[in-house]
Design a protein around this motif. Structure first.
Motif, PDB file in Angstrom:
ATOM      1  N   ARG A 214      11.748  29.184 -19.792  1.00 30.96           N
ATOM      2  CA  ARG A 214      13.690  29.091 -18.961  1.00 30.96           C
ATOM      3  C   ARG A 214      14.413  30.332 -20.665  1.00 30.96           C
ATOM      4  O   ARG A 214      15.561  29.969 -20.117  1.00 30.96           O
ATOM      5  CB  ARG A 214      13.176  27.461 -19.883  1.00 30.96           C
ATOM      6  CG  ARG A 214      12.729  26.724 -19.467  1.00 30.96           C
ATOM      7  CD  ARG A 214      12.935  25.149 -19.972  1.00 30.96           C
ATOM      8  NE  ARG A 214      14.636  24.611 -19.482  1.00 30.96           N
ATOM      9  CZ  ARG A 214      14.953  23.502 -20.516  1.00 30.96           C
ATOM     10  NH1 ARG A 214      13.729  23.131 -21.042  1.00 30.96           N
ATOM     11  NH2 ARG A 214      16.300  23.220 -20.335  1.00 30.96           N
ATOM     12  N   ASP A 233      21.240  18.965 -22.577  1.00 31.44           N
ATOM     13  CA  ASP A 233      19.471  19.838 -23.333  1.00 31.44           C
ATOM     14  C   ASP A 233      20.218  21.025 -24.024  1.00 31.44           C
ATOM     15  O   ASP A 233      20.981  21.385 -22.898  1.00 31.44           O
ATOM     16  CB  ASP A 233      18.844  19.594 -22.804  1.00 31.44           C
ATOM     17  CG  ASP A 233      17.935  20.859 -22.458  1.00 31.44           C
ATOM     18  OD1 ASP A 233      17.587  21.002 -23.418  1.00 31.44           O
ATOM     19  OD2 ASP A 233      16.972  20.774 -21.712  1.00 31.44           O
ATOM     20  N   MET A 235      19.175  23.614 -24.106  1.00 35.53           N
ATOM     21  CA  MET A 235      18.590  24.907 -23.285  1.00 35.53           C
ATOM     22  C   MET A 235      19.713  25.250 -22.334  1.00 35.53           C
ATOM     23  O   MET A 235      19.677  26.078 -21.392  1.00 35.53           O
ATOM     24  CB  MET A 235      17.116  24.631 -22.699  1.00 35.53           C
ATOM     25  CG  MET A 235      16.882  24.235 -23.666  1.00 35.53           C
ATOM     26  SD  MET A 235      15.989  26.161 -24.540  1.00 35.53           S
ATOM     27  CE  MET A 235      15.380  27.222 -23.416  1.00 35.53           C
ATOM     28  N   CYS A 236      20.318  24.019 -21.831  1.00 35.22           N
ATOM     29  CA  CYS A 236      20.913  24.466 -20.216  1.00 35.22           C
ATOM     30  C   CYS A 236      22.532  24.696 -20.529  1.00 35.22           C
ATOM     31  O   CYS A 236      23.275  24.755 -19.541  1.00 35.22           O
ATOM     32  CB  CYS A 236      21.159  23.305 -19.302  1.00 35.22           C
ATOM     33  SG  CYS A 236      19.356  21.941 -19.131  1.00 35.22           S
ATOM     34  N   HIS A 268      23.437  21.533 -30.374  1.00 33.11           N
ATOM     35  CA  HIS A 268      21.702  20.372 -30.857  1.00 33.11           C
ATOM     36  C   HIS A 268      22.690  19.757 -31.605  1.00 33.11           C
ATOM     37  O   HIS A 268      21.892  18.380 -31.731  1.00 33.11           O
ATOM     38  CB  HIS A 268      21.480  21.970 -32.215  1.00 33.11           C
ATOM     39  CG  HIS A 268      20.481  22.885 -31.516  1.00 33.11           C
ATOM     40  ND1 HIS A 268      19.095  22.619 -30.506  1.00 33.11           N
ATOM     41  CD2 HIS A 268      20.395  24.200 -30.804  1.00 33.11           C
ATOM     42  CE1 HIS A 268      19.319  24.080 -29.790  1.00 33.11           C
ATOM     43  NE2 HIS A 268      19.707  24.799 -30.063  1.00 33.11           N
ATOM     44  N   ASP A 271      23.026  17.207 -29.226  1.00 29.24           N
ATOM     45  CA  ASP A 271      21.893  16.079 -28.915  1.00 29.24           C
ATOM     46  C   ASP A 271      21.271  16.146 -29.654  1.00 29.24           C
ATOM     47  O   ASP A 271      20.756  14.532 -29.557  1.00 29.24           O
ATOM     48  CB  ASP A 271      20.790  17.844 -28.246  1.00 29.24           C
ATOM     49  CG  ASP A 271      19.302  17.640 -28.199  1.00 29.24           C
ATOM     50  OD1 ASP A 271      19.294  16.389 -27.101  1.00 29.24           O
ATOM     51  OD2 ASP A 271      18.620  17.984 -28.516  1.00 29.24           O
ATOM     52  N   ARG A 272      20.608  16.149 -31.229  1.00 33.82           N
ATOM     53  CA  ARG A 272      20.182  15.214 -31.795  1.00 33.82           C
ATOM     54  C   ARG A 272      20.898  14.014 -32.066  1.00 33.82           C
ATOM     55  O   ARG A 272      20.097  12.688 -32.510  1.00 33.82           O
ATOM     56  CB  ARG A 272      19.398  15.945 -32.896  1.00 33.82           C
ATOM     57  CG  ARG A 272      19.004  17.290 -32.897  1.00 33.82           C
ATOM     58  CD  ARG A 272      17.584  16.496 -32.522  1.00 33.82           C
ATOM     59  NE  ARG A 272      16.971  16.331 -33.365  1.00 33.82           N
ATOM     60  CZ  ARG A 272      15.842  15.439 -32.733  1.00 33.82           C
ATOM     61  NH1 ARG A 272      15.821  15.569 -31.077  1.00 33.82           N
ATOM     62  NH2 ARG A 272      15.237  14.380 -33.211  1.00 33.82           N
ATOM     63  N   ARG A 274      22.202  11.947 -29.989  1.00 28.21           N
ATOM     64  CA  ARG A 274      23.100  11.422 -28.577  1.00 28.21           C
ATOM     65  C   ARG A 274      24.096  11.020 -28.535  1.00 28.21           C
ATOM     66  O   ARG A 274      24.154  10.035 -28.012  1.00 28.21           O
ATOM     67  CB  ARG A 274      21.956  10.699 -28.930  1.00 28.21           C
ATOM     68  CG  ARG A 274      20.632   9.947 -29.350  1.00 28.21           C
ATOM     69  CD  ARG A 274      19.343  11.333 -28.827  1.00 28.21           C
ATOM     70  NE  ARG A 274      18.928  10.534 -27.391  1.00 28.21           N
ATOM     71  CZ  ARG A 274      18.671  11.112 -26.585  1.00 28.21           C
ATOM     72  NH1 ARG A 274      18.533  12.325 -26.471  1.00 28.21           N
ATOM     73  NH2 ARG A 274      18.406  10.542 -25.827  1.00 28.21           N
TER      74      ARG A 274
END
Length: 410
Positions: A214, A233, A235-236, A268, A271-272, A274
Motif C-alpha cells: 500500500r 485512514d 494511508m489514504c 494520525h 485517526d487516533r 477518532r
C-alpha cells in the motif's frame, strides 16, 4: 463569509504550480462564499519569478525567509516563551523541515483570521477531467468545519456517532509518480526489505507485506466525485492534498529536519482521536523534480527517507498510545517515546544499511553514508522527539499570540 488559507511552502522553483494554485483559489471564491488567502512561504532562490506569477492575485501573502523570521520573532516574543531562540530554531530551522514550514503556515493562517488551512506542495499539479481542472478545495470547502451530521452529500458514511462535532480534516491522495522516490526499484527483491522497515516493532509478516503493497502508491484517476465521512485512514491521504479545521491550532507538527513524513503527524492524531473527517477522490498529481534525480539530490532525498524509517520507531510508540487530541496528553506520550531503549532503533539503522546495499547501484552510496553517519542519524531521530514535545508545550501560547497580532500586522 468564511476566511480560509490555501498555502504552498516551497524551497524550489515552482512558478507553474503556483499559477495553478492561484487558479484553485479563484475557483474557490467563484463557487463558495469564502475569502481565500493564498499564502506562499518561499525559501527558494526564485522569489522574484514567483512574485511575477503571483502579482495581482487577491489576498496573496508571498513571504521570503526574512519576512517569516520577523513574524515568528514577534509571535514568539508575545507568547512569553522563556526560550525564544530555541523556539525560533524549531519554527525556522537551518535544515529542510516539512513539519516546520507547515507549522509556520498554521500560525500565519491564525494571524490572518482563517478558520482552516488547505495545504498543497510545490511538486504537484491538478488532474483534468472533461476539460476542467480537478481542484481538491471543492471537496474541502463542502465539508471542512461543518457539523458531521450535516455532511449530507457524502457518498458513504462509515463513521461512529460524531453528532455535532465539526469535521476536522478533509483530504485525498495523489496520482502520478510514487510519493516516495523508490519507483525504479519497486520490483527489486530488496524493496520489501527496505519499505517494510517502517512497520511497527513486532508487526507480523502478513501486516508488513500489506504495508509495503500500500505504501506510497496513491489513488485512482478522477472520473467523478466520491466522498466518505469517517475516521480517515492515514494511508489514504497525502500532505499534498490535506486541509485542517481546528486541529492545527491545538497540536503542531514535528519540526524534525531532513525527515520525510514528519508532516503527517496530525493525520494520525485525527485517526487516533477518532475525529470526524472526509476522504474524497480529488487527487493531486504528484511529480518528481529533476533535481531529485541528480547524484546530490538523490543522496539527500534517500537520507531523508532513512531518517523517516528511524523516526518511525518513536512515532509508532506515540500512535499506539494516543486516544485524544489534547496537547498535554500528546506531549507526555511523545516524551515517553524518547525514553525507549535505543537498541531497536540501532537495529533499524543496520537493516536499512543492509537493504540499501542489497538494492545495488547508486543505492550503495546511501548504505555507505548510513554506516558513516549512523550515530549522528540515530541521535538526531531521538532529539527530534524532545524538540516536538517542547513545541507542543509552547503551541497554545504561540497560536494565541499569532491571533493577537492579527492580519494587518502579519
Amino acid at each position: 463569509m468564511r476566511r480560509v488559507c490555501l498555502t504552498v511552502p516551497t524551497n524550489r522553483e515552482c512558478a507553474a504550480t503556483l499559477a495553478e494554485v492561484a487558479e484553485e483559489a479563484a475557483y474557490a471564491t467563484r463557487h463558495f462564499d469564502v475569502e481565500v488567502h493564498l499564502l506562499v512561504l518561499d525559501s527558494s532562490e526564485h522569489f522574484a519569478s514567483h512574485a511575477r506569477v503571483l502579482r495581482g492575485v487577491p489576498h496573496v501573502r508571498h513571504l521570503d525567509e526574512a519576512a517569516q523570521r520577523e513574524f515568528l520573532r514577534r509571535v514568539i516574543r508575545r507568547s512569553g516563551s522563556a526560550e525564544p531562540d530555541l523556539l525560533a530554531g524549531l519554527m525556522l530551522p537551518r535544515g529542510l523541515s516539512y513539519g516546520a514550514c507547515t507549522n509556520r503556515a498554521f500560525l500565519f493562517a491564525v494571524a490572518l483570521g482563517c478558520e482552516s488551512v488547505h495545504r498543497r506542495d510545490s511538486d504537484s499539479s491538478y488532474q483534468v477531467h472533461e476539460g476542467q481542472k480537478v481542484f481538491p478545495i471543492d471537496a474541502e470547502l463542502r465539508f471542512l468545519g461543518r457539523p458531521a451530521h450535516a455532511a449530507a452529500t457524502v457518498h458513504r458514511r462509515t463513521e461512529p456517532p460524531f453528532g455535532d462535532t465539526a469535521v476536522a480534516m478533509v483530504g485525498a491522495s495523489f496520482v502520478g509518480e510514487m510519493s516516495v522516490d523508490l519507483g525504479e526499484v519497486r520490483g527489486h527483491e530488496a524493496y520489501h526489505d527496505l519499505v517494510g522497515l517502517w512497520a511497527a516493532e513486532g508487526a507480523s509478516e502478513e501486516d508488513r507485506r500489506e504495508l509495503v503493497e500500500r505504501s506510497f502508491m496513491g489513488g485512482e484517476p478522477f472520473t467523478g466525485d466520491w466522498s466518505e465521512l469517517a475516521v480517515v485512514d492515514p494511508m489514504c491521504v497525502d500532505m499534498h492534498n490535506i486541509s485542517f479545521h481546528g486541529l492545527h491550532e491545538r497540536v503542531p507538527l514535528p519540526p524534525a529536519t531532513d525527515t520525510i513524513g514528519s508532516d503527517y503527524f496530525l493525520i494520525h492524531v485525527a485517526d487516533r482521536a477518532r475525529l470526524p473527517g472526509v476522504l474524497h477522490n480529488r487527487h493531486i498529481v504528484n511529480f518528481h523534480t529533476p533535481e531529485r534525480k541528480t547524484d546530490d539530490g538523490f543522496l539527500a532525498y534517500q537520507l531523508r527517507f532513512v531518517k523517516f524509517i528511524l523516526s518511525m520507531y518513536y512515532f509508532h510508540f506515540v500512535y499506539e498510545r494516543m486516544t485524544d487530541d489534547h496537547p498535554d496528553t500528546i506531549a507526555a506520550i511523545v516524551r515517553e517515546s524518547g525514553r525507549q531503549a535505543r537498541g531497536p532503533a540501532e537495529a533499524r539503522a543496520d537493516r536499512l544499511r543492509s537493504a540499501y546495499r542489497g538494492l545495488g547501484g547508486r543505492f550503495t552510496a546511501v548504505a555507505d553514508r548510513i554506516g558513516e553517519d549512523r550515530d549522528r542519524l540515530l541521535a538526531e531521530a531521538r532529539q527530534d522527539v524532545d524538540d516536538h514535545a517542547l513545541l507542543i508545550d509552547a503551541w497554545t501560547p504561540l497560536v494565541e499570540a499569532a491571533r493577537a497580532i492579527g492580519a494587518r500586522d502579519a
